[in-house]
Structure formats: C-alpha cells, structure tokens
Design an enzyme around this catalytic site. Structure first.
Site, PDB file in Angstrom:
ATOM      1  N   GLU B  60      32.022  42.674  36.712  1.00  0.00           N
ATOM      2  CA  GLU B  60      30.713  42.075  36.430  1.00  0.00           C
ATOM      3  C   GLU B  60      29.585  43.093  36.449  1.00  0.00           C
ATOM      4  O   GLU B  60      28.634  43.004  35.662  1.00  0.00           O
ATOM      5  CB  GLU B  60      30.421  40.934  37.419  1.00  0.00           C
ATOM      6  CG  GLU B  60      31.256  39.684  37.191  1.00  0.00           C
ATOM      7  CD  GLU B  60      32.690  39.786  37.702  1.00  0.00           C
ATOM      8  OE1 GLU B  60      32.964  40.720  38.492  1.00  0.00           O
ATOM      9  OE2 GLU B  60      33.535  38.973  37.304  1.00  0.00           O
ATOM     10  N   HIS B 129      32.715  28.272  43.050  1.00  0.00           N
ATOM     11  CA  HIS B 129      32.758  28.017  41.606  1.00  0.00           C
ATOM     12  C   HIS B 129      31.899  26.820  41.214  1.00  0.00           C
ATOM     13  O   HIS B 129      32.130  26.211  40.177  1.00  0.00           O
ATOM     14  CB  HIS B 129      34.192  27.740  41.134  1.00  0.00           C
ATOM     15  CG  HIS B 129      35.064  28.955  41.029  1.00  0.00           C
ATOM     16  ND1 HIS B 129      35.534  29.620  42.121  1.00  0.00           N
ATOM     17  CD2 HIS B 129      35.555  29.619  39.948  1.00  0.00           C
ATOM     18  CE1 HIS B 129      36.293  30.637  41.722  1.00  0.00           C
ATOM     19  NE2 HIS B 129      36.308  30.660  40.406  1.00  0.00           N
TER      20      HIS B 129
HETATM   21  C1  LIG Z   1      34.309  37.953  40.432  1.00  0.00           C
HETATM   22  C2  LIG Z   1      35.143  37.083  39.584  1.00  0.00           C
HETATM   23  N1  LIG Z   1      35.199  37.308  38.263  1.00  0.00           N
HETATM   24  C3  LIG Z   1      35.940  36.508  37.481  1.00  0.00           C
HETATM   25  C4  LIG Z   1      36.653  35.470  38.014  1.00  0.00           C
HETATM   26  C5  LIG Z   1      37.462  34.552  37.126  1.00  0.00           C
HETATM   27  N2  LIG Z   1      38.875  34.836  37.288  1.00  0.00           N
HETATM   28  C6  LIG Z   1      39.628  34.142  38.164  1.00  0.00           C
HETATM   29  S1  LIG Z   1      41.178  34.708  38.258  1.00  0.00           S
HETATM   30  C7  LIG Z   1      40.876  35.889  37.094  1.00  0.00           C
HETATM   31  C8  LIG Z   1      41.956  36.819  36.683  1.00  0.00           C
HETATM   32  C9  LIG Z   1      42.393  37.687  37.791  1.00  0.00           C
HETATM   33  O1  LIG Z   1      43.379  38.545  37.337  1.00  0.00           O
HETATM   34  P1  LIG Z   1      44.289  39.318  38.352  1.00  0.00           P
HETATM   35  O2  LIG Z   1      43.463  40.009  39.361  1.00  0.00           O
HETATM   36  O3  LIG Z   1      45.236  40.145  37.556  1.00  0.00           O
HETATM   37  O4  LIG Z   1      45.078  38.153  39.114  1.00  0.00           O
HETATM   38  P2  LIG Z   1      46.103  37.088  38.516  1.00  0.00           P
HETATM   39  O5  LIG Z   1      45.311  35.893  38.104  1.00  0.00           O
HETATM   40  O6  LIG Z   1      46.820  37.705  37.384  1.00  0.00           O
HETATM   41  O7  LIG Z   1      46.990  36.750  39.655  1.00  0.00           O
HETATM   42  C10 LIG Z   1      39.555  35.814  36.655  1.00  0.00           C
HETATM   43  C11 LIG Z   1      38.970  36.688  35.644  1.00  0.00           C
HETATM   44  C12 LIG Z   1      36.554  35.257  39.390  1.00  0.00           C
HETATM   45  N3  LIG Z   1      37.182  34.237  39.995  1.00  0.00           N
HETATM   46  N4  LIG Z   1      35.827  36.072  40.158  1.00  0.00           N
END
Ligand SMILES: Cc1ncc(C[n+]2csc(CCOP(=O)(O)OP(=O)(O)O)c2C)c(N)n1
Ligand SMILES: [Mg+2]
Lengths: 333, 328
Positions: B60, B129
């Site tokens: 972000e 959220h």
């Molecule tokens: C600060 C923040 N940015 C964006 C999100 C939205 N978001 C939730 S899970 C996710 C993907 C996370 O990817 P990863 O770290 O690879 O974990 P995975 O879901 O693959 O287990 C995103 C972008 C969030 N929850 N928090």
C-alpha cells in the site's frame, strides 16, 4: 525403512502429524459446508492443500513458543493445539468461541497457546512476532516466535522493517513464508522479480531456506533446525515453503486467474495422501491404524459442529464491554 | 434515464476518462485480471490492458507513493486501496506526502491523484475490514474527501475528481455497490465538489445523511411522513470541500438536525458537522444536534453484536421522534 523413519521421528510425533493434518483438512471442509448451511456468517479463507506447512512448523515448536498467523489461519491454530470446538464456535459467532464471537475466522486467537492472532491485515502479524521474540530475549525466556505469512505478504513494508530489525538484533524468530504461488488473484511472478522469496533473507543478514511445503517431514526438519538456531542465540531464519492452495482465495472466488489443469496437478501433490502412503509403505502404521485416526478426527469435528450450533449467541449489549481494560463511562459513551 | 448500479457508474467514469485522456490509469491490488475484489473494474483490464490497469504487489505504501510521484510528473493516476482500513498501511504517504505536496512546494507540485477506496461494513467482516474511515482524514488539510451515495453522484463526483488537480479520497460503501439509480449518459456529466444535495424536502427536521445512511434516511423520512413529520434529507456528498450554506439554510427552516453516518460517533464526520452548525446556526436551533452513528467500539464479527453497534433506520427514527415534533 520403518527403522529409519521411527529412528528419526518419535512414533507419537508421526501420528500427531497425520492426525493434525487431517484435523485441519476436515475442519476446513466442515467450515465451508457450515458456511453454506448458514451456521457461519463471515468469510473463510481455507488452507486446504497447505496442511503440511501449518502442522509441520507448529509441531517443531515448544508449547511456550509464540506464533502469529494470517487470514488463512485455521491450520496454524490447529497446528499449535487449538481446539476445533472453540474455533467452530468462533466462526459461528457464538459466545463460547475463542474470541466471544467478536473476531471470527479473520481474527481468531488463543493467547494461552501462544497464538497471538490471525490477522486481517496482510503482513500485520510479522512485526508482532518479532516483538514477541524481543520480549523472550529481554526476559531471557528460552522461547522463540514464528510468524506465518504468505508470499504476497513479503511485498509489504511491514515484512521488510520487521525482518531487518530481527536481523540486526539477532532475535529468536522464524519468518515462515507459505508460498502458495498467489496473493489473491495475482501470481507471485507479477509481484516479485525474484523466483525464490527465501533470497530476501540474505539482505537482512540471516539465512533463507527453501522446503517442499507439501512434505510435512521436510517442513518439520527445517523448522526444527531454525528453532534450534533461534533458541541458541543464532538469530532469525526465513523458511520459504513452496505449496499451493487448492481452493479459491476465499470461498466463492471464481479463480479466473488460474487454470483447472494447474489446480488438478497440485491436487496430485496433496500433502495428506502422500504422507499417508509413506506411513503405510514404511510400515509405521497400518491402513487400519490410520483409518482409526481418521475416524476419530471425523468424530471430533462432528462434536465441534454440534457444540457450535448449540452454543449461545452473544447478547447485543455485550459489544460495549472489553474494548479497554479499564471501565469508565467516558470510554465507549 | 437508463439505470446503472453504483459500481457500474464508477467503472463508467473511470473508463470514459481513460478513453478520453491517456494519462489516466488505474493501479491497485487485483484491479486487473481479478477485476477488483468487488468487481468494480470488471472488463477494464480487457479493454485497456495491463499497462493502464495495473495489478500491483500487496504494497500500500508503494501504491500511494507511486501514484503520487506519477501525478507530480504528468499522469492522472487512480490508486485503489481495497479496504479503507488499509489506508493506514499507507498512512505516511497520504498524510505527510500526498496531502502536503502542493502546499509545501509553494504550489509547484500538481497532484491530480484519486484514491478510490471501499468503506463501511459489508456484514461480519470484522474489525479490520468494516471501518468507515472518512473522518480520519478530516484533520489532514490537503486532501479532498468524497463520500457518494447514489450511482449518479458516484459517476459525476468521480469525474470531477479525475479532471481536477488535487488529491481526492473517494469512499465507496460496499453495501452501495449493487444499488441502482438513473445516471446521465452525457460523458461530460460532472457533479461539483462542495455542493450538498437536498434529496428530499421537508420543513420539520433536517436529516444530514452520508453514504449508506442516505437510503436509510430516505426510508425513515417516508415513515415519518406517515406520522405527519416532513423531514428534509440532505446528502453533503463531499466532506472536503464542505457545503455549509445548504445545511444552514435547511436548519434555518426546520430548526432541528439529525446527522447520520456509519463511522463511529466519537470524532466521526458528525462531530465536525455539528460543530459547524453550533458555531454558525445556533440561533435557528430548537433542540440539540443529534448524531446517529456507530457506537464507539470496534466492529464485531458476530451479526448480533454488529447490528447492535451499527446505526440503522430505527436509530434515525428514534432521534427524530425524540424531538417530539407536533405536526402542524
Ligand atoms: C494490508 C492489506 N492489503 C490487502 C489485503 C487484502 N488481501 C487479503 S489476503 C490477500 C492476499 C495475500 O496473499 P499472501 O500473502 O500470498 O497469502 P495467501 O492469501 O496466499 O495465503 C490480500 C491482498 C489485506 N487484507 N491487507
Ligand atoms: Mg499466497
């Protein structure tokens, strides 16, 4: 072969690996079904396919060690000893749930077990794990902390700052990256210009190791080695466990960003049946032994769902309590 | 007039501006191939390609900072942050960089930057959220704050943001995305900032409603009408700049005010609006300025708790009824 396997790993440990992986898998499948059925109101990010990372890493820790978890955290909780009963009750937003129904899947925690919380903020838990490690170090407590996070989380500033500080202060912490190839709908290669995320550790002055995240013994070995290093003053380690989430990012994800063939191929590398085969082929357990364990997992989850469904819901006014440790009319007026 | 959903209206504003002006582009987490987690950018990746509908890493700080740098050097970025809760992850870039760039540079920095963000409680999404964080930024001079409630306003206000030269925080309530309404087809249709909308006229009480509270206020006004109470419903539409005049004129007529928003009551937008009315319209007031808002606790996961914490139509009705207006 049996000899070798049981020489290296206690038989109870192998049983626990198998049992907990099944518990995680079955918990996820039940939670998904109960969400469809209406018992669970909120979103679920399932870790189906990633059981070996959660369970293998947690079983290499000691009871007093701390972990921080993610939005995909049910496996971490169960791996660290969380009780599916209170987890299911939390997901069902019931009073006896781990967080009194206030947290849900995204914020589930069990501070008694050293689980400092799942997290709705990607990478939000990583600096917290480093803080727990700092606390252990300052109090000369022989414990360590482990931060679970995804591949996508390594692109957050929070990861960088936390890893750098842990490296400088040589803190007893493990950075455990569950690389499931995607952050939501975006593949890793569109998020990072390096192929292996473990290389990032070198810029913080500690080692990064890569393991097959669908091989629970490999995960366990790597975590145990990192834990021993941390406990003996050797500082942090980053572990990158290559794995795959078999279901959508969240339940209901249309998954336009990947092919059914890719998903099928990874289902062929499912961590649970492969470990099961290994246990039988090496003669550690018989098929019947394992079936019995699977049956007991089933029963435990039947009970968990029944417990959650029968559990009382919180009283609306309860929401006003527990925001602060203090009680004062002026706090939540 | 043809009807569009709130999210279609936002998409149309972005797509039209991107066709018209090659410097406009969209960047954010999963805005491209994934079509945005709320489907707002559906089809835009196919039309404009990955150069102009850019999937970013989960970063972000970088998203906002990159957008700022691009804006300073001739582009007109739309940066999407998936949930307004995550604005805090980019807090420094917004509060210390974006908001202050023009002023600190003696007016040299031009910052045509729109930050689109989802806001509000979609139901059982939990404390990280669900927040309505508009007012976090009220105390930071230098950003404009837009809080649309209808599809037409969403489109017209977003156009104004995209054609303007200042940084804008554009708050889209998740529970409004599916709501429908008439939207003008004119590609130059714009809704000016700093002009409140009198959505329903009335003489007995003024209900100032933001975002998701507007439809609730209109429902409440409908019920009040049956009781013989004529409520005037006003949507400020933008918090910065803020249209005091329309509100004061209304209060001069009704003498009673209820301010409704989904953000927490303490320090929410209503605190500022009430203060303005107390300073400038006190002589017209026949009673206290009442706020209908979320209780001052984090938003809970449990629907039982969440419904208790969030404000609703009933709370607006209760506030208005507490004035004991006798219909004339
Ligand atoms: C600060 C923040 N940015 C964006 C999100 C939205 N978001 C939730 S899970 C996710 C993907 C996370 O990817 P990863 O770290 O690879 O974990 P995975 O879901 O693959 O287990 C995103 C972008 C969030 N929850 N928090
Ligand atoms: Mg991932």
């Amino acid at each position: 072969m049996t000899e070798k396997m049981t020489e290296k790993y206690a038989i109870d440990l192998l049983a626990e690996m198998f049992r907990r992986m099944n518990l995680v898998r079955e918990f996820e499948l039940r939670a998904i079904a109960e969400r469809r059925g209406g018992l669970i109101p909120g979103f679920i990010h399932s870790c189906v396919g990633q059981e070996a990372t959660a369970v293998g890493a947690c079983l290499a820790l000691q009871p007093g060690d701390a972990i921080t978890s993610t939005h995909r955290g049910h496996g971490h909780l169960i791996g660290k000893g969380g009780d599916p009963k209170y987890m299911m009750a939390e997901l069902a937003a019931r009073s006896p749930g781990y967080c009194l129904g206030r947290g849900g899947s995204l914020h589930i925690s069990d501070y008694d077990l050293g689980i400092l919380g799942a997290n709705g903020i990607v990478a939000g838990g990583i600096p917290i794990a480093v803080g727990a490690a700092l606390s252990f170090a300052m109090r000369k407590q022989p414990n360590i902390a482990l931060a679970f996070f995804g591949d996508g989380a390594t692109n957050e500033g929070a990861f960088h700052e936390a890893a750098n500080q842990a490296g400088v202060w040589k803190l007893p912490v493990i950075f455990f990256c569950e690389n499931n190839l995607y952050g939501e709908g975006t593949p890793q290669h569109k998020q990072a210009a390096v192929k292996d995320l473990a290389v990032r550790a070198s810029s913080y002055g500690f080692e990064g190791v890569i393991v097959d995240g669908n091989d629970i013994l490999a995960v366990y070995d790597a975590t145990l080695a990192a834990a021993e290093r941390a406990r003996s003053g050797g500082g942090p380690t980053m572990i990158e466990a290559k794995t795959y989430r078999q279901r959508g990012h969240y339940e209901g994800d249309p998954q336009v960003y990947r092919t059914p063939e890719e998903i099928e191929a990874w289902k062929g590398k499912d961590p649970i049946p492969s470990f099961r085969r290994r246990l039988v082929e090496t003669g550690v357990f018989t098929d019947a032994d394992l079936e019995e364990m699977e049956g007991s997992v089933f029963k435990q989850l039947d009970e968990a769902v029944a417990f959650a469904a029968a559990a009382p819901r919180p009283e609306p006014g309860d929401a006003l309590a527990g925001v602060y440790a203090d009680v004062h009319d002026g706090l939540v007026f | 007039m043809r009807e569009l959903s709130f999210s279609e209206a936002i998409r149309e504003a972005m797509a039209e501006e991107m066709r018209r002006d090659p410097t406009v582009f969209l960047m954010g987490e999963d805005v491209g191939v994934f079509n945005g987690v709320w489907g707002v950018s559906q089809g835009m990746y196919d039309e404009f390609g990955g150069e102009r509908v850019r999937d970013t890493p989960i970063s972000e700080i970088s998203i906002i900072g990159n957008a700022l740098g691009a804006a300073m050097t001739g582009m007109r970025p739309v940066a999407e942050i998936m949930f307004s809760d995550f604005l805090m992850c980019a807090g420094d870039q917004i509060a210390n960089q974006v908001a202050k760039a023009r002023f600190m540079s003696g007016g040299k920095a031009n910052v045509p930057l729109t930050i689109r963000v989802t806001t509000g409680a979609p139901g059982s999404a939990g404390a990280q959220h669900s927040q309505s964080s508009e007012s976090w930024f009220l105390n930071i001079p230098g950003v404009k704050i837009v809080v649309p409630s209808t599809p037409a306003d969403a489109k017209g206000l977003l156009k104004t943001a995209l054609r303007g030269e200042d940084p804008v925080l554009f708050f889209e309530h998740k529970m409004l995305y599916a709501s429908k309404g008439p939207v003008p087809e004119d590609p130059d249709f714009m809704v000016p900032f700093g002009k409140a909308a009198v959505v329903r006229e009335g003489k007995d009480v003024t209900i100032i409603a933001l975002s998701i509270m507007l439809p609730k206020a209109l429902e409440a006004a409908e019920e009040l009408a049956k009781e013989g109470i004529q409520a005037e419903v006003i949507d400020p539409r933008t918090l910065v700049p803020f249209d005091k005049d329309t509100l004061i004129q209304s209060v001069a007529k009704t003498g009673r005010v209820v301010i409704a928003h989904e953000a927490h009551k303490r320090g929410g937008p209503g605190s500022e609006i009430a203060a303005v009315l107390a300073e400038e319209a006190v002589e017209y007031l026949d009673g206290p300025i009442l706020r209908v808002a979320a209780k001052n606790v984090p938003l809970p996961y449990s629907p039982d708790l969440e419904n208790y914490v969030l404000p609703g139509k009933q709370d607006i009705l209760a506030a208005v009824r507490s004035f004991k207006i006798h219909s004339k």
